[in-house]
Each structure stands twice: as C-alpha cells, then as structure tokens.
Scaffold this active site. Structure first.
Site, PDB file in Angstrom:
ATOM      1  N   ASN A 288      75.240  97.909 -21.271  1.00  0.00           N
ATOM      2  CA  ASN A 288      75.033  96.991 -22.890  1.00  0.00           C
ATOM      3  C   ASN A 288      76.263  98.090 -23.017  1.00  0.00           C
ATOM      4  O   ASN A 288      76.707  97.747 -24.239  1.00  0.00           O
ATOM      5  CB  ASN A 288      73.862  97.010 -22.962  1.00  0.00           C
ATOM      6  CG  ASN A 288      72.997  95.588 -23.435  1.00  0.00           C
ATOM      7  OD1 ASN A 288      71.718  95.725 -23.000  1.00  0.00           O
ATOM      8  ND2 ASN A 288      73.714  94.752 -22.590  1.00  0.00           N
ATOM      9  N   ASN A 313      66.012  90.644 -19.163  1.00  0.00           N
ATOM     10  CA  ASN A 313      66.539  89.897 -20.468  1.00  0.00           C
ATOM     11  C   ASN A 313      66.021  88.436 -20.480  1.00  0.00           C
ATOM     12  O   ASN A 313      65.108  87.784 -19.374  1.00  0.00           O
ATOM     13  CB  ASN A 313      68.048  90.107 -19.696  1.00  0.00           C
ATOM     14  CG  ASN A 313      68.502  89.267 -18.863  1.00  0.00           C
ATOM     15  OD1 ASN A 313      68.069  88.102 -18.799  1.00  0.00           O
ATOM     16  ND2 ASN A 313      70.004  89.822 -18.736  1.00  0.00           N
ATOM     17  N   ILE A 314      66.184  87.986 -21.379  1.00  0.00           N
ATOM     18  CA  ILE A 314      66.350  85.775 -21.827  1.00  0.00           C
ATOM     19  C   ILE A 314      66.417  85.173 -20.250  1.00  0.00           C
ATOM     20  O   ILE A 314      65.602  84.506 -19.927  1.00  0.00           O
ATOM     21  CB  ILE A 314      66.409  86.184 -22.163  1.00  0.00           C
ATOM     22  CG1 ILE A 314      68.232  85.666 -22.960  1.00  0.00           C
ATOM     23  CG2 ILE A 314      66.284  86.788 -24.048  1.00  0.00           C
ATOM     24  CD1 ILE A 314      68.575  84.792 -23.822  1.00  0.00           C
ATOM     25  N   CYS A 375      64.928  97.178 -27.838  1.00  0.00           N
ATOM     26  CA  CYS A 375      65.463  96.390 -26.823  1.00  0.00           C
ATOM     27  C   CYS A 375      67.351  96.306 -26.845  1.00  0.00           C
ATOM     28  O   CYS A 375      67.084  97.515 -27.319  1.00  0.00           O
ATOM     29  CB  CYS A 375      64.903  95.435 -26.306  1.00  0.00           C
ATOM     30  SG  CYS A 375      64.467  93.685 -27.479  1.00  0.00           S
ATOM     31  N   ASP A 377      69.260  94.096 -29.221  1.00  0.00           N
ATOM     32  CA  ASP A 377      68.723  93.240 -30.679  1.00  0.00           C
ATOM     33  C   ASP A 377      67.089  93.471 -31.151  1.00  0.00           C
ATOM     34  O   ASP A 377      67.082  93.087 -32.483  1.00  0.00           O
ATOM     35  CB  ASP A 377      69.083  92.047 -30.560  1.00  0.00           C
ATOM     36  CG  ASP A 377      70.546  92.077 -30.610  1.00  0.00           C
ATOM     37  OD1 ASP A 377      71.660  92.898 -30.749  1.00  0.00           O
ATOM     38  OD2 ASP A 377      71.526  90.804 -29.556  1.00  0.00           O
ATOM     39  N   GLY A 378      65.911  93.330 -30.392  1.00  0.00           N
ATOM     40  CA  GLY A 378      65.279  93.593 -31.647  1.00  0.00           C
ATOM     41  C   GLY A 378      64.177  92.677 -31.349  1.00  0.00           C
ATOM     42  O   GLY A 378      63.117  93.292 -33.018  1.00  0.00           O
ATOM     43  N   ASP A 380      63.452  90.010 -29.470  1.00  0.00           N
ATOM     44  CA  ASP A 380      62.669  89.324 -28.104  1.00  0.00           C
ATOM     45  C   ASP A 380      61.266  90.649 -27.529  1.00  0.00           C
ATOM     46  O   ASP A 380      60.498  90.615 -27.904  1.00  0.00           O
ATOM     47  CB  ASP A 380      63.519  89.075 -27.024  1.00  0.00           C
ATOM     48  CG  ASP A 380      64.058  87.802 -27.297  1.00  0.00           C
ATOM     49  OD1 ASP A 380      63.871  87.019 -28.247  1.00  0.00           O
ATOM     50  OD2 ASP A 380      65.440  87.622 -27.850  1.00  0.00           O
TER      51      ASP A 380
END
Length: 603
Positions: A288, A313-314, A375, A377-378, A380
């Site tokens: 990141n 991650n998603i 995480c 962006d905070g 999820d």
C-alpha cells in the site's frame, strides 16, 4: 446430512415465511390475490413460465413481477412450489438460448441472486415473451440504471415502533460514561467537512483541539482520523478506529499524527505503550505504500506496538464466497464435502477475523492496553474487528436493541460502503467493489452464538432476517455508503427502518435460553475444529439438505414461557378486578368483595 427429495419445494426467505403467519409486517393478506403485497407495492406484469427447479425438474407456473419482488406460484396440482424473491436480491439477469434453440426448455432467463441461489425460467419463443420479461425485470431489479427509486422510497409500511430512534450517538456515548476528563464529544464534523464518510459526532482526546484534528486528518486515508469506538467501564482503556497513515514510498512522517497517537496513549496510565492492530497481511500493508498508504513505523511511533492480523482484502473474500456458492448450490457433493469446503477457505477467513477480534478484546480487557485498529480505509476489516471485539467485551451489545445499536454505530454511521459492497439497485454485477464483508461479520456473530448459547438475547432468525434485508431494498437501513449520503437523501424521513419490523415483533427473534450477564467477557474459540458452515443460511434453499430443526427442549421451553406469560396476564387481570371491587363502597358487612383475598403472583 442429505434427506430424501420432496415434491413440495418452497423457496422462501425466512421473512416471507413469516408473512404467511402474521399481519404485523403490513403485508396485504387478501387470499383472493395471487401475490402478497406490501403497502406501496404494485403489480407490473405476470406471465406463464416453466421454472427449471434444480431439485425437482421443470415446473409450470405463473410468475408475477411487482416493483418489489418476483413471485412464482406453481400451476401444477402435485406441486406446492412458491418462489418469493425480492428484486434487490438479484445480481444478474441473462438471456438463455437463442432463436434457433430447439432443446426442451432451452430458451428463457437465468437469474443470479446475492443470497446463494440461482433461478432459471423457460419461456415461449413467440410473442416477445422473453424480451418483455427481461426488460421489466432489468428495469425494476436495477432501478438506479433507469432513473427509478429503490423500493424503500416507495414502501408505505407502518409499524408501532420507529426503528430510526433506536440509535442516538450521544446517548450511546453517555451509556459508556462519556465524555469524561480524558475524552470529549466534538461536532467538528457536523457538516461532514472534516471527513465525509464519518458521522457528525466524534469522540476524541480532551487534549486534542479541533485544529489538531484537522491537521491529523491530512495524514490519514480519506481523512478518517483515530476516534474512540468504546471505552472499558473499569480500566478506562479504549478501542480507537481509523484508516492507514499516508506514509508512501518515501516514508513520510507527520508530527501532528504522532503527537495525537501519543495523546491517546496517555489517556491510559496503566501501560506505557499503545497497541496498534493493522488488519492487513504485512505484505499488503507494505504494498500500500506504493499508492501513498502504509503503516506506523517503529521509528516514527516510539510508544506504539504494531501487529498485523493477516486478514485478506475484499477481493479475496468475494472469490471465497463464490466458491462457497459453487459447492452448496444447487447440489452438495457428499463424497467430497470436507475437501470442497476447505478449498473455499471461507472458514479460514472467519477464523482470522475472529482471532483478530479476540486479540483486540483481550488486549483491552486483560492486557489493560488501549488499542488502535485500522486496515486500509477503515470501513471494512476495521468495522469487523471493532464491532466483534465490542460484542465480546460489552454484554449490552448482545441484547436485541444493543446489537442494532452496534450495527448502526460501527457499520452504518462509520461509513461501511453498503451501496458499493452490496450493489443496491445496480446492474454492474462485476463491480470490483462488491464484497461480503458484512455477511462475514454476521457469520462470526453466529459462530459466537453457537459457542455461547445463553449469552445472546437474539436467535438465528434475527441474524438471517438482517441478511435478507441487507439485499432486499425494502428498508432504508443499509442504503448508501455513509451518513452524509443518507442525510442528503433524507433516508430517515422517506424510508422505514428494518429495526421497526424487528422491534414490533421482538418475541419472534428472542433466544429462550438467554441469560443476562453484565460485564461477562466472551472469548470464543477460533480454531477450525470449533467453526462450522452455517447450514441454515448458506444451504437453506436446498430441500435435500436436512435443516437444523429447533431443539425439542428449546421448543418446550418456549411453550412454557408462553404459558407463564398467559398465567401472569390472567393473574394481573384478576388483581385489577379485585382492586376495583375493594375500592367500591361496601354494601353490607358480609360483602363478598370484602371477603375475597388479594391475588398475588410469584413469577
């Protein structure tokens, strides 16, 4: 695990089953109508089709499409099949076969749903039958692409309780004992100018000024600064949430951010270090940096300890759920079940999320250390960790209303991107933002409820109805990505809350074995041996899989509770009648009312 096939297959959601039993949810109960309708629901079209049932073969039926649901009723005398599918559940609609298709039932529509099932309908090739149904379904299942409102804005249901009043942020912070001499409530974000994805009221260190917050916001992704989620009632340690620092490849530092984290650390005099849990795998956190993000380095944050929790991650979670669907619908391969389930990695992901939340809860409760969670962006993995840790630490959140507040607070108000993750009314089923993050959280809650069967006031039906209406677009609760967007759309004024439905019929969602225990911390066992696939949710559409029936002891206990309530009510009526007689002036010394003893209940 499998049971014999049945010719009567009802593919209802749990909520639709309840529609047939009660009128409290506002459904039109006119039995002369072919389809049940909610207030504000209108019939658009109906058509004769062949439903290609994956369990019992082709079934002739009539499908009704309203502005809220697809409803199919069997026309065959030997089948009682009914399909009731909210259009919001539909993810994709595809045409099956072409003009030259000659195979039996090879021409029609394939419908992919978000709730672990697919539907296939065969239609006649003449008369534009398929085209008409495809266009109508596409128009009302994906209203945003056709400049139409989501059904929640048309829903005219009325309930005897207002679910929008369940959560008041200031009242919830006061319940936690805030503000105090270390923490204050600020309304710097009242107009969402500091952070457009955060709620208006925020709890921040007393020693940090609003100008300090503005400077810190420049160094946190999406301006999502560290703010308090929960404070321990005894040792006063806190759970703080935020997004990643904007370190970048060059390893940038920000003195205001470093000082701010020090101020948070100093609110706890018991431990000299602030514990930071980064939900990501360390390799992802390092990667990141290439896009301007990163993590808190030892050099910059001397008084902090950083731990990576290795939660993926998603995109990984989305692919994992797809694999789960592949093995549970339409057929379950008994001979390869365990290896197939293992290959999805779904329970491994559940384990990692639970393990991370346990670490957060344990560090706060036993380690007496304040904790910061983030995480990327905070919105999820961060929401998963904070809400699960709070559920473990605070028994209030294990009540029905407390859980509703937890969801409103940590997920809805703090900007979990429900619209992007679920795709409400959006036809772009391949959108990379889609991901089952909230489903994963509810799955973790279910795993906890299995391990602690008396600790939660709510039952499994409560969790399932939340997931059903996560997709349905019947209520405004999960619409849009953040609080500011909901305010612009006047969601609380123009839509109904899911909590209105649930709280108007709470008994249906209560766990009869619930024992209220204040300040009991729950530590679930997050090992693969203790985790299981939630059959009653993921495989509920398959009639060949024997669903987990209510325990006979539980059923009998609920019957006894109902009987007790009935006796209490009758005794109270007798007491009122007796009191009324005693208050009347005596007609004679031997008045029967004077001789009647006062009835008391010992329940």
């Amino acid at each position: 695990m499998a049971s014999a096939s049945t010719s009567k297959y009802n593919s209802h959601s749990l909520e639709n089953e309840s529609i047939k039993r009660t009128s409290r949810d506002g459904v039109n109960r006119d039995l002369t109508e072919a389809v049940p309708r909610l207030p504000g629901e209108t019939l658009i079209t109906d058509k004769e089709v062949i439903y290609i049932c994956p369990f019992n073969g082709p079934i002739k039926g009539r499908v009704y499409i309203t502005n809220y649901r697809l409803y199919l009723r069997s026309l065959e005398t030997d089948s009682a099949l009914i399909l009731d599918v909210p259009l919001g559940v539909i993810s994709r609609i595809e045409k099956m076969g072409g003009a030259t298709s000659r195979g039996e039932n090879s021409y029609g529509l394939d419908i992919t749903c978000k709730d672990m099932r697919n539907l296939r309908f065969a239609l006649k090739q003449e008369g534009h039958s398929r085209r008409d149904m495809f266009e109508i379904l596409t128009r009302y299942a994906f209203p945003l692409a056709h400049s139409l409102p989501l059904f929640a804005f048309l829903n005219e249901e009325k309930f005897n309780v207002d679910g929008w009043t369940v959560y008041n942020p200031v009242e919830e912070y006061r319940r936690q004992g805030l503000p105090n001499h270390h923490w204050r409530i600020t309304f710097i974000n009242k107009c969402y100018e500091l952070c457009d994805t955060y709620p208006a009221p925020l709890v921040v260190p007393y020693r940090a000024s609003d100008d300090d917050l503005r400077r810190v916001a420049t160094f946190r992704s999406r301006n999502r600064i560290p703010v308090l989620s929960w404070i321990h009632p005894e040792n006063k340690t806190v759970i703080v949430r935020c997004s990643q620092p904007l370190v970048g490849m060059s390893g940038k530092r920000n003195k205001d951010d470093e000082k701010y984290l020090d101020v948070i650390r100093e609110t706890n005099k018991q431990i000299s270090k602030l514990t930071i849990y980064d939900a990501r795998p360390s390799v992802n956190a390092v990667a990141n940096k290439a896009t301007g993000g990163g993590y808190e380095s030892d050099d910059a944050y001397h008084n902090a300890e950083l731990f990576f929790l290795d939660i993926h991650n998603i995109h990984v979670m989305r692919e994992s759920l797809k694999k789960v669907k592949d093995i549970v619908y339409p057929n379950v391969e008994e001979s390869h079940w365990l290896s197939s389930l293992e290959s999805t990695h779904w329970l491994e992901h559940i384990k990692l999320v639970l393990t991370g939340a346990i670490q957060v809860a344990d560090k706060v409760s036993s380690g007496k250390s304040s904790v910061l969670v983030h995480c990327s962006d905070g919105w999820d993995r961060t929401a998963q960790l904070t809400s699960l840790a709070m559920l473990m630490l605070d028994s209030f959140y294990r009540s029905i209303e407390g859980f509703e507040i937890l969801v409103q607070k940590e997920w809805i108000s703090f900007g979990h991107k429900f619209a992007s993750r679920i795709g409400h009314g959006d036809k772009n089923h391949t959108d990379a933002d889609r991901s089952p993050i909230f489903l994963q959280f509810i799955d973790c809650v279910w795993q906890m409820s299995k391990q602690f069967p008396t600790a939660f006031e709510f039952n499994e039906q409560f969790l399932i109805i939340i997931l059903d209406h996560l997709y349905s677009c019947r209520f405004g609760t999960f619409l849009f990505n953040c609080e500011s967007a909901r305010e612009r759309q006047k969601v609380t004024e123009r839509t109904v809350s899911l909590w209105s439905l649930i709280n108007s019929n709470k008994e249906k969602f209560k766990n009869p074995f619930y024992t209220k225990e204040i300040n009991r911390v729950l530590y679930p066992v997050a090992s693969m041996r203790h985790l299981e696939l939630w059959v009653n949710y993921y495989i509920r559409w398959n009639p060949r899989i024997k669903q987990q029936q209510p325990n006979p002891v539980e059923q009998r206990y609920m019957e006894l509770l109902a009987l007790r309530d009935e006796y209490i009510k009758r005794l109270e009526e007798l007491q009122l009648a007796n009191s009324a007689k005693l208050s009347d002036p005596p007609t004679s010394p031997s008045s029967p009312s004077q001789m009647m003893p006062h009835v008391q209940t010992h329940f």
